[in-house]
Design an enzyme around this catalytic site. Structure first.
Site, PDB file in Angstrom:
ATOM      1  N   HIS A  56     -17.633   9.709 -16.855  1.00 45.58           N
ATOM      2  CA  HIS A  56     -16.796   9.837 -18.043  1.00 45.58           C
ATOM      3  C   HIS A  56     -17.070   8.913 -19.008  1.00 45.58           C
ATOM      4  O   HIS A  56     -15.949   8.785 -19.693  1.00 45.58           O
ATOM      5  CB  HIS A  56     -15.339  10.166 -17.483  1.00 45.58           C
ATOM      6  CG  HIS A  56     -15.064  10.956 -16.283  1.00 45.58           C
ATOM      7  ND1 HIS A  56     -14.965  12.350 -16.606  1.00 45.58           N
ATOM      8  CD2 HIS A  56     -15.283  10.839 -14.900  1.00 45.58           C
ATOM      9  CE1 HIS A  56     -15.030  13.043 -15.233  1.00 45.58           C
ATOM     10  NE2 HIS A  56     -15.417  12.131 -14.470  1.00 45.58           N
ATOM     11  N   LYS A  92     -27.846  -4.297 -41.013  1.00 49.23           N
ATOM     12  CA  LYS A  92     -27.853  -3.390 -39.822  1.00 49.23           C
ATOM     13  C   LYS A  92     -29.415  -3.171 -39.203  1.00 49.23           C
ATOM     14  O   LYS A  92     -30.397  -3.487 -40.153  1.00 49.23           O
ATOM     15  CB  LYS A  92     -27.776  -1.993 -40.643  1.00 49.23           C
ATOM     16  CG  LYS A  92     -26.289  -1.809 -41.107  1.00 49.23           C
ATOM     17  CD  LYS A  92     -25.181  -1.816 -39.984  1.00 49.23           C
ATOM     18  CE  LYS A  92     -25.353  -0.586 -38.891  1.00 49.23           C
ATOM     19  NZ  LYS A  92     -24.994   0.849 -39.553  1.00 49.23           N
ATOM     20  N   GLU A 130     -31.768   8.181 -32.412  1.00 51.21           N
ATOM     21  CA  GLU A 130     -31.070   9.360 -32.819  1.00 51.21           C
ATOM     22  C   GLU A 130     -31.794  10.605 -33.236  1.00 51.21           C
ATOM     23  O   GLU A 130     -31.386  11.640 -33.178  1.00 51.21           O
ATOM     24  CB  GLU A 130     -30.327   8.776 -34.048  1.00 51.21           C
ATOM     25  CG  GLU A 130     -29.451   7.593 -33.724  1.00 51.21           C
ATOM     26  CD  GLU A 130     -28.805   6.972 -35.081  1.00 51.21           C
ATOM     27  OE1 GLU A 130     -27.890   7.661 -35.532  1.00 51.21           O
ATOM     28  OE2 GLU A 130     -29.334   5.937 -35.571  1.00 51.21           O
TER      29      GLU A 130
END
Ligand code: ARG
Length: 451
Positions: free
Chosen positions: A154, A281, A288
């Site tokens: 979870h 960044k 992705e």
């Protein structure tokens, strides 16, 4: 050039022509188209439809057409499909004789034979790319077989494992994907040639010889099935979709692990991207995109299943929709697999960050198991351990700092030796049944044997 028209008084409307055209995508099958045509020409000669001289000219002509279609840059084609293009080009090469090649044959059996041929080699190339990824995963798992890390369920801290164990979890899923791809390749390896449009071939063509020449493992036994089924392509797409789902899970793990919050891994510069606005960044765009590509891989499977559902038996033109989803799945996986391989192969693994993420709550189960060793039934031990952890939370104490006296207030079974529970590595080592993180050495050996 049109392959039909004798019974029509008007050519097809432009809009219909455009809808039906497939040459822009089925020209990918040009090499297979030539191979199947050559095998069929030989079968026609064997059946007495072509004499030896005709066969020789036909084969030479097909070779020249093959060279033309394989040229770089490829020639523009404006025919209805690759079959029409080849008939036209063959006529340019050998004249009237070209008009004998389609004897007894239909585009229905021709297109299926070459598509099956194409998918058998496509699956083999994907298996190779997948094996390179599996090899990279296994190498990283081997290196990190002793690196402790929280295991999650979870997405909540659950129990300690080792990082190699997490990597191997992906390895095994990809190993089953390999089997699925290989099985799809085997399923595709059957020859429809000789099925005609649906009712077979009136000339004594040797179907086994055609299949044998093409390297297809068997001959399909029913001509209606041979031109009408696309189950093999569905299996290929299903294998691709499941692989896509697995890659997306691996990619998601990497996205999470490479975030500052986890910091378990750092993706290599070559496998990260920057932001056009934020100079600091380092984004996991590759992961992705791999995650996102699962969408189209699943979509391709659903598209072909939907096309096939409820279709009357035999060939229906709907079935021309079989190719693009398969080409797209193939192209997508060819793009995604090397990125997954490169990302895994070059990521930095931070043993320190994984170590720092370990917390005593990961050993709550071990505390319960300690009580089990002292004779408590597991359900009671589970409750007691839960109470101990709730107490620690309330009092803001670390569980290892509790003295045995306090612990005995929860259960008289607690003893001095409870201290031994607070050891992450010992927890992993105790989970040494086959498949557990404590048994990772034999798991690594088993994984190596599959490569
Ligand atoms: N391009 C077609 C396909 O892939 C070839 C078969 C066409 N047959 C026909 N009867 N119109 O399905």
């Amino acid at each position: 050039m049109k392959l039909w028209g004798g019974r029509f008084s008007a050519p097809p409307a432009d809009a219909l022509d455009r809808l039906g055209k497939s040459v822009h995508f089925d020209r990918r099958l040009h090499a297979e188209e030539i191979r199947v045509n050559k095998a069929y020409a030989r079968a026609l000669a064997g059946a007495g439809v072509l004499d030896a001289g005709e066969l020789e000219r036909m084969l030479a002509g097909l070779d020249r057409v093959g060279a033309l279609l394989g040229a770089d840059p490829p020639p523009p084609l404006d025919d209805e499909d690759i079959h029409t293009a080849v008939e036209r080009l063959l006529f340019d090469e050998i004249g009237e004789l070209a008009r004998k090649l389609p004897t007894g044959r239909s585009r229905n059996d021709l297109s299926q034979t070459e598509f099956r041929l194409y998918l058998t080699s496509a699956t083999a190339s994907l298996v190779e790319a997948l094996d390179r990824l599996r090899t990279a995963l296994l190498a990283r798992a081997d290196e990190s077989a002793d690196v402790l890390v929280p295991g999650y369920t979870h997405l909540q801290r659950a129990q300690p494992v080792v990082f190699g164990h997490l990597l191997l979890s992906h390895f095994w899923a990809l190993t089953r994907d390999r089997e699925r791809l290989e099985a799809a390749g085997r399923r595709a390896s059957a020859s429809p040639m000789g099925a005609g449009a649906l009712a077979g071939n009136p000339y004594p063509v040797d179907r086994e010889a055609i299949a044998g020449e093409l390297g297809l493992a068997e001959v399909l036994d029913n001509s209606v099935d041979a031109v009408g089924t696309r189950d093999y392509a569905m299996e290929f797409l299903a294998a691709g979709a499941i692989l896509g789902v697995h890659l997306s899970r691996l990619a998601e793990d990497l996205v999470l692990w490479s975030s500052a919050e986890f910091g378990f891994v750092r993706l290599g510069d070559a496998w990260s991207t920057g932001s056009s606005l934020m100079p600091q960044k380092r984004n996991p765009d590759g992961c992705e995109l791999i995650r996102g590509k699962a969408g189209r891989l699943i979509g391709n499977l659903v598209a072909l299943l939907t096309v096939g559902k409820g279709l009357a038996s035999g060939y229906q033109r709907d079935l021309q929709e079989d190719k693009e989803p398969c080409f797209d799945t193939l192209d997508t996986l060819r793009l995604a697999l090397p990125v997954a391989e490169g990302t895994i192969g070059t990521m930095e693994v931070s043993e320190e960050r994984m170590r720092a993420a370990l917390s005593w709550d990961l050993l709550a189960t071990d505390l319960a198991e300690y009580l089990v060793a002292k004779g408590l039934p597991f359900r009671d031990a589970h409750r007691v351990a839960g109470e101990v952890f709730a107490y620690c939370e309330r009092k803001s104490v670390e569980p290892p700092d509790l003295d045995p006296g306090t612990l005995r207030g929860f259960s008289p079974a607690f003893d001095e030796d409870v201290k031994a529970v607070w050891d992450y590595r010992a927890s992993v080592a105790r989970r040494s049944v086959r498949g557990g993180p404590g048994d990772i050495r034999s798991q690594l050996e088993a994984a190596k044997r599959t490569l």
